[in-house]
Scaffold this active site. Structure first.
Site, PDB file in Angstrom:
ATOM      1  N   ARG A 169      53.013  -5.367 -21.147  1.00 45.18           N
ATOM      2  CA  ARG A 169      53.188  -5.222 -19.520  1.00 45.18           C
ATOM      3  C   ARG A 169      54.590  -5.831 -19.056  1.00 45.18           C
ATOM      4  O   ARG A 169      54.763  -7.273 -19.471  1.00 45.18           O
ATOM      5  CB  ARG A 169      52.135  -5.753 -18.644  1.00 45.18           C
ATOM      6  CG  ARG A 169      50.630  -4.638 -18.950  1.00 45.18           C
ATOM      7  CD  ARG A 169      51.017  -3.356 -18.107  1.00 45.18           C
ATOM      8  NE  ARG A 169      49.717  -2.678 -17.879  1.00 45.18           N
ATOM      9  CZ  ARG A 169      49.406  -1.665 -18.670  1.00 45.18           C
ATOM     10  NH1 ARG A 169      50.261  -1.385 -19.834  1.00 45.18           N
ATOM     11  NH2 ARG A 169      48.339  -1.073 -18.857  1.00 45.18           N
ATOM     12  N   GLU A 173      58.451  -2.284 -11.815  1.00 42.52           N
ATOM     13  CA  GLU A 173      58.270  -0.853 -12.369  1.00 42.52           C
ATOM     14  C   GLU A 173      57.539   0.034 -11.297  1.00 42.52           C
ATOM     15  O   GLU A 173      56.798  -0.171 -10.806  1.00 42.52           O
ATOM     16  CB  GLU A 173      57.101  -0.979 -13.543  1.00 42.52           C
ATOM     17  CG  GLU A 173      57.015   0.193 -14.449  1.00 42.52           C
ATOM     18  CD  GLU A 173      56.250   0.006 -15.803  1.00 42.52           C
ATOM     19  OE1 GLU A 173      55.448   0.838 -15.888  1.00 42.52           O
ATOM     20  OE2 GLU A 173      56.459  -0.960 -16.504  1.00 42.52           O
ATOM     21  N   HIS A 227      58.064   3.579 -19.574  1.00 41.68           N
ATOM     22  CA  HIS A 227      56.479   3.155 -19.888  1.00 41.68           C
ATOM     23  C   HIS A 227      55.872   4.573 -20.377  1.00 41.68           C
ATOM     24  O   HIS A 227      54.895   5.258 -19.947  1.00 41.68           O
ATOM     25  CB  HIS A 227      55.586   2.999 -18.425  1.00 41.68           C
ATOM     26  CG  HIS A 227      54.485   2.306 -18.494  1.00 41.68           C
ATOM     27  ND1 HIS A 227      53.950   1.249 -17.757  1.00 41.68           N
ATOM     28  CD2 HIS A 227      53.665   2.330 -19.677  1.00 41.68           C
ATOM     29  CE1 HIS A 227      52.924   0.824 -18.226  1.00 41.68           C
ATOM     30  NE2 HIS A 227      52.564   1.589 -19.169  1.00 41.68           N
TER      31      HIS A 227
END
Length: 314
Positions: free
Chosen positions: A229, A257, A276
């Site tokens: 993450r 993000e 991602h």
């Protein structure tokens, strides 16, 4: 538990394979819902199990308050950080841990090889129609040592793939166990590894684990790979290190993000970024739902799901 359990499943195209798998269980009643809806129907509100959608899994979080009969939330992600703080402790929360190991570990290997063999540089030369023989410096994966922070399904899959390229791995788990180091050993393990791969989940213990001290302890020329993450890495500290050219990075996740267009990470030398999407290859949704069906089947039978989330971020 009742013979037939209502399971809410998204009606979006990526989730249709899940409906087919769950209907084969025979012990559940599958009810479709719209992850973007503000209100659920009476039939949907009676559901005992909720499955967030394959894409944009956080969207149904506001619907939790309408599910008075809810007993379980089954995620399709490997991590639970997006949901753990919103799902009451009385409700079972399980992940799809294991489903992402193949696709994500493949991305890690591709990112490492792309950086070591200088593919970003080669593509830029190609754009310029330049035959760049001996104008760049490639490296080999053979003989490299990788420090893998996160020894779950993805981390161990990365280690297996690296072994096939004659690279060795040091695995760090949340707790020390045979063949794996504990987090307290991490500071002394960093030097001597050309690769640092982050596959750990986001928890209170891992938030900004990769800070200026960690990055500063990495060998000159080392490569940081993050598929965990974004918040596990201190972005400001990373920007400082890669701007200096001392280390490189391959990132599938960032903090913030999505990464804003004006963020300095985009322009940092030696950094490659994907949005991602490490798991995003054909068939991953099916893999996720296969694991989800196993977890739900166990829960309906009164057993404890193997992917139960025991620690909740608050």
């Amino acid at each position: 538990m009742a013979n037939s359990v209502k399971v809410l499943i998204s009606g979006e195209s990526d989730d249709l394979v899940g409906r087919e798998l769950l209907e084969q269980l025979g012990s559940v009643e599958v009810v479709e819902y719209d992850p973007n809806a503000d209100r659920l129907s009476d039939e949907q509100r009676a559901a005992e199990i909720l499955i967030p959608p394959y894409r944009g899994s956080h969207r149904p979080i506001p619907l939790l308050a309408q599910l008075a009969q809810l007993q379980m939330v089954q995620l399709l992600s490997a991590g639970a950080d997006e949901w753990a703080g919103d799902v009451p402790a009385s409700i079972t929360l399980a992940t799809a841990r294991g489903a992402h190991a193949g696709p994500v570990s493949e991305w890690v290997l591709s990112a490492i090889l792309a950086q070591l063999r200088q593919w970003p540089t080669l593509v830029r030369f190609q754009d310029q129609h330049t035959w760049a023989h001996r104008r760049y410096h490639a490296d080999t994966l053979a003989g490299k040592r990788a420090l893998i922070v996160g020894a779950g399904a993805i981390g161990t899959a990365v280690a297996r793939r690296l072994e096939a390229f004659d690279a060795s791995s040091t695995l760090v788990a949340s707790k020390a166990r045979p063949g794996m180091h504990g987090p307290d050993e991490l500071p002394n393990l960093i030097p001597g590894h050309a690769l640092v791969v982050i596959t750990a989940p986001l928890t209170e213990a891992t938030t900004k684990l990769i800070d200026s001290r960690f990055l500063g302890a990495m060998d000159d020329g080392a490569l940081l790979v993050n598929v965990g993450r974004g918040k596990i890495v201190d972005t400001d500290a990373l920007v400082s290190e890669v701007q200096s050219g001392r280390i490189r990075a391959a990132l599938d996740v960032t903090d913030p993000e999505p990464l804003p267009a004006e963020h300095p990470l985009w322009e940092c030398p030696g950094v490659i970024i994907s949005p991602h999407s490490a798991r995003t290859v054909p068939g991953t949704n099916s893999l996720c739902y296969q694991v989800a069906a196993e977890q739900i089947s166990a829960f309906v039978k009164g057993a404890t799901p193997t992917n139960l989330v025991s620690e909740r971020r608050r």
